[in-house]
Design a protein around this motif. Structure first.
Motif, short mmCIF file in Angstrom:
data_model
loop_
_atom_site.label_atom_id
_atom_site.label_comp_id
_atom_site.label_asym_id
_atom_site.label_seq_id
_atom_site.Cartn_x
_atom_site.Cartn_y
_atom_site.Cartn_z
N ASN A 1 -39.45 -10.89 7.62
CA ASN A 1 -39.57 -10.25 6.32
C ASN A 1 -41.01 -9.88 5.94
O ASN A 1 -41.27 -9.37 4.86
CB ASN A 1 -38.99 -11.16 5.23
CG ASN A 1 -37.50 -11.37 5.41
OD1 ASN A 1 -36.78 -10.44 5.76
ND2 ASN A 1 -37.05 -12.61 5.17
N GLN B 1 -42.97 -7.63 7.30
CA GLN B 1 -43.25 -6.20 7.50
C GLN B 1 -44.60 -5.98 8.19
O GLN B 1 -45.38 -5.11 7.82
CB GLN B 1 -43.23 -5.46 6.15
CG GLN B 1 -41.85 -5.39 5.50
CD GLN B 1 -41.86 -4.52 4.27
OE1 GLN B 1 -42.49 -4.86 3.28
NE2 GLN B 1 -41.17 -3.41 4.35
N GLN C 1 -45.34 -2.40 9.43
CA GLN C 1 -45.80 -1.51 8.37
C GLN C 1 -47.25 -1.80 7.98
O GLN C 1 -48.03 -0.89 7.67
CB GLN C 1 -44.89 -1.65 7.14
CG GLN C 1 -43.49 -1.09 7.33
CD GLN C 1 -42.54 -2.07 8.01
OE1 GLN C 1 -42.98 -3.08 8.58
NE2 GLN C 1 -41.25 -1.77 7.97
N PRO D 1 -47.90 -3.66 2.73
CA PRO D 1 -46.71 -4.45 2.38
C PRO D 1 -47.10 -5.65 1.52
O PRO D 1 -48.17 -6.24 1.68
CB PRO D 1 -46.18 -4.89 3.75
CG PRO D 1 -46.65 -3.83 4.69
CD PRO D 1 -48.00 -3.42 4.18
#
Length: 681
Positions: A18, A20, A23, A99
């Motif tokens: 979770n 990220q 990103q 993120p």
């Protein structure tokens, strides 16, 4: 990116699905790419990776402790860009597109970076910063655009960064030594074009003025330093070395409060092509060995070989004589009366009145309709030749993107004229003139024994036979490093008979060997003599001749050369084949600080002096060759230009920096007119 392995370590207890991270990695790359067209700078930012970890949730820290990312953050995390007003921006850390999981870490690192001090210009020979992949894991990394990747056969990226630091130190010292008001005065003089070849340093003067103004607009010393760092990163080669350059010489004279005449004379001495960026002493053996290594590393051995250019090689013309349009048709007329030659219809040519105009106006109003152009060649110092690379495949060594350069026949002879006139003597309009120049404070004296046995020299400067030593230098307390002496007879005042000119070393103030040059002009014909004066007491005869009114003399000397090495008749009109700019202006990216010249390429014009012109000048070479300019100066001075027999791109040249006094004969629409061009614009 491998989506199954986007973590820093093999900590199996932490689930990073979770976070990220992919990103986050892409956000770093995207933010970095927004600075592709801007220079980057290093800072003294420390503790970045620790701040990154401490701002992560405690349970996740162990997962992000890989050595590859630690190395990337600590080495490149402090990189910044500098805005025009001196504010810095982090080129890696931007919380807006990060993120949520990494936002706190990014803010912490960014805060450290923005409080840091710029320490240098960032240079890298590696395209990729960081290690994107290792051991099956993905890591932080960014990519430099190709144009930012440093490449040089002479220096490493580290050496280039060290030189930029030295540039910063030298530029800062120059800013302190030369205040804005002195720079403003220098710029006024340069833009007024009252200083010889002022365009050569106009750019650096504007650079210095703009830098002063930007720094004065902020009182924050750190921001002022940032503005200076940005200037160092973007300045052309040599701009930062204020003190040791020609702008430094000019500013020294302004700060010292010298008169305009003194400033102008000293500036002209330094800027003359015979002195500017040219070594005044021979290179040492160490210099030569270093030059050999650099030439080998750059692969430019063949690039130094130069040959005369041909007219057919010139691609950039302002005007070109279209001979084919004037040739008679080769089509044969057949018929009963084909053997009869008809009477040609020749309209009467109209002689138009003489006109004086500038080159700019001539180009705009006359040149487009000119069918034929002739130039009156009345000044041998205007004669020029275009030169190019002997090996067209060799790397280009010039500042501009073509292999063509040029030289003027005037060279040092032009320097004699400049020195005579600057010292208040008379160079032109004489029946007989003899001038002597040398370098240094040694007191050489020019002497003449006249047909009436009178002796013209420093002790008796004017004779009853109208001869006059109108310039005497370096005698008594007078000292000039670029001296000249001049003996002359005005037109119509020289007596017939025997003349003997000689040089005497009255007082040696140097090494005991002083190279000199003497120039004799008789009825417009120029002869030159090169020699080396020994210690005090040295004497040497320069020219001995019997003068007959209106005739050229028979010189009794073995060390002189006549000025008729070019095969054009002085004071006559010669046909123009084409008109072009100087090669530094041929390309889209013009190198304007190398001057603005217009060359009239003449039919049959050629330098017959066995290729003794200059194949190149140091001021026209790429910056990486600056450190070996002594050796290059010796090379080009002693290496003839090749293919003199094929030279066909020679003629006369005129510069934006000087008066023209050019007479043209223009034919168009069966009309002929004489136009005199007095200046550029």
């Amino acid at each position: 990116m491998n989506n199954d392995k986007t973590a820093f370590s093999t900590n199996a207890e932490y689930d990073n699905s979770n976070d990220q991270y992919p990103q986050f990695s892409e956000a770093i790359k995207h933010h970095f790419s927004t600075f592709d067209n801007l220079p980057l700078f290093t800072t003294d930012a420390e503790g970045l990776f620790e701040a990154f970890l401490e701002s992560l949730p405690h349970k996740a820290r162990q997962h992000y402790t890989c050595s590859c990312c630690r190395h990337f953050v600590n080495r490149f995390g402090g990189l910044v860009s500098i805005s025009e007003d001196g504010e810095i921006s982090s080129v890696l850390w931007d919380e807006d597109n990060t993120p949520k999981f990494f936002v706190k870490s990014v803010k912490a690192m960014k805060e450290i970076v923005l409080k840091s001090k710029v320490t240098g210009v960032f240079v890298s020979s590696e395209k990729t910063l960081g290690q994107p992949h290792s051991g099956g894991w993905d890591h932080m990394a960014v990519t430099l655009p190709t144009e930012k990747v440093y490449y040089s056969r002479l220096k490493t990226a580290g050496q280039e960064m060290a030189e930029k630091k030295e540039d910063f130190r030298i530029l800062n010292a120059g800013l302190v030594e030369y205040p804005l008001d002195a720079v403003d005065q220098a710029l006024i003089l340069l833009e007024s074009e009252s200083l010889y070849r002022s365009n050569k340093i106009l750019g650096v003067a504007k650079f210095l003025q703009e830098l002063h103004i930007k720094r004065q607009n902020t009182r924050n010393s750190r921001v002022q330093d940032n503005i200076t760092w940005l200037a160092v990163a973007t300045a052309p080669a040599g701009f930062c070395h204020i003190k040791s350059s020609m702008i430094g010489t000019l500013l020294d004279d302004i700060v010292a409060g010298l008169s305009f005449d003194s400033i102008s004379r000293r500036f002209a001495e330094k800027m003359n092509p015979s002195n500017y960026m040219r070594s005044q002493v021979a290179p040492s053996q160490g210099n030569i060995q270093q030059a050999e290594k650099i030439v080998e590393k750059l692969g430019i051995a063949n690039s130094l070989r130069r040959r005369y250019a041909t007219f057919q090689e010139i691609t950039q013309f302002i005007w070109k004589n279209n001979e084919s349009s004037k040739e008679k048709s080769d089509v044969k007329v057949e018929g009963v009366f084909s053997n009869i030659t008809p009477k040609e219809s020749k309209p009467n040519k109209v002689e138009l009145p003489n006109t004086i105009m500038t080159w700019e106006k001539f180009q705009r109003t006359v040149l487009l309709t000119a069918e034929s152009i002739e130039v009156r060649v009345d000044n041998p110092n205007r004669l020029m030749a275009l030169v190019t690379a002997s090996d067209q495949q060799a790397p280009n060594i010039l500042l501009w993107n073509n292999p063509f350069s040029w030289y003027y026949h005037g060279g040092i002879d032009g320097e004699i004229k400049r020195r005579v006139e600057s010292a208040g003597g008379r160079y032109e309009g004489n029946e007989i003139r003899c001038s002597l120049i040398w370098e240094g404070y040694t007191d050489l004296d020019l002497h003449c024994v006249t047909p009436s046995s009178e002796h013209i020299y420093y002790g008796d400067k004017m004779s009853s036979c109208n001869g006059w030593l109108d310039i005497d230098m370096n005698g008594g307390s007078h000292r000039d490093y670029s001296p000249v002496e001049n003996i002359r007879w005005s037109n119509g005042h020289a007596s017939k008979g025997k003349y003997v000119f000689y040089v005497h070393n009255y007082c040696e103030r140097g090494s005991g060997r002083t190279p000199f040059k003497a120039e004799l002009e008789v009825n417009g014909q120029i002869y030159t003599y090169h020699g080396v004066a020994g210690n005090t007491g040295f004497k040497e005869t320069l020219f001995t001749f019997d003068y007959v009114k209106g005739q050229h003399p028979d010189i009794s000397s073995t060390n002189y050369s006549s000025d008729n090495a070019w095969n054009v008749q002085l004071n006559s009109f010669v046909k123009v084949k084409g008109i072009t700019n100087s090669p530094n202006l041929w390309n889209e990216e013009k190198v304007t600080h190398s001057g603005h010249h217009i060359f009239f390429l003449l039919d049959g014009c050629k330098d017959l002096s066995e290729g003794k012109g200059r194949g190149f000048f140091n001021e026209t070479l790429k910056s990486e060759l600056r450190e070996i300019r002594k050796t290059l100066e010796a090379y080009t001075a002693n290496t003839p230009i090749e293919d003199v027999e094929n030279a066909s791109a020679c003629g006369v040249g005129y510069s934006k920096d000087s008066e023209w006094d050019l007479t043209l004969k223009i034919t168009s629409n069966n009309s002929t007119r004489i136009i005199k061009i007095d200046r550029w614009d």
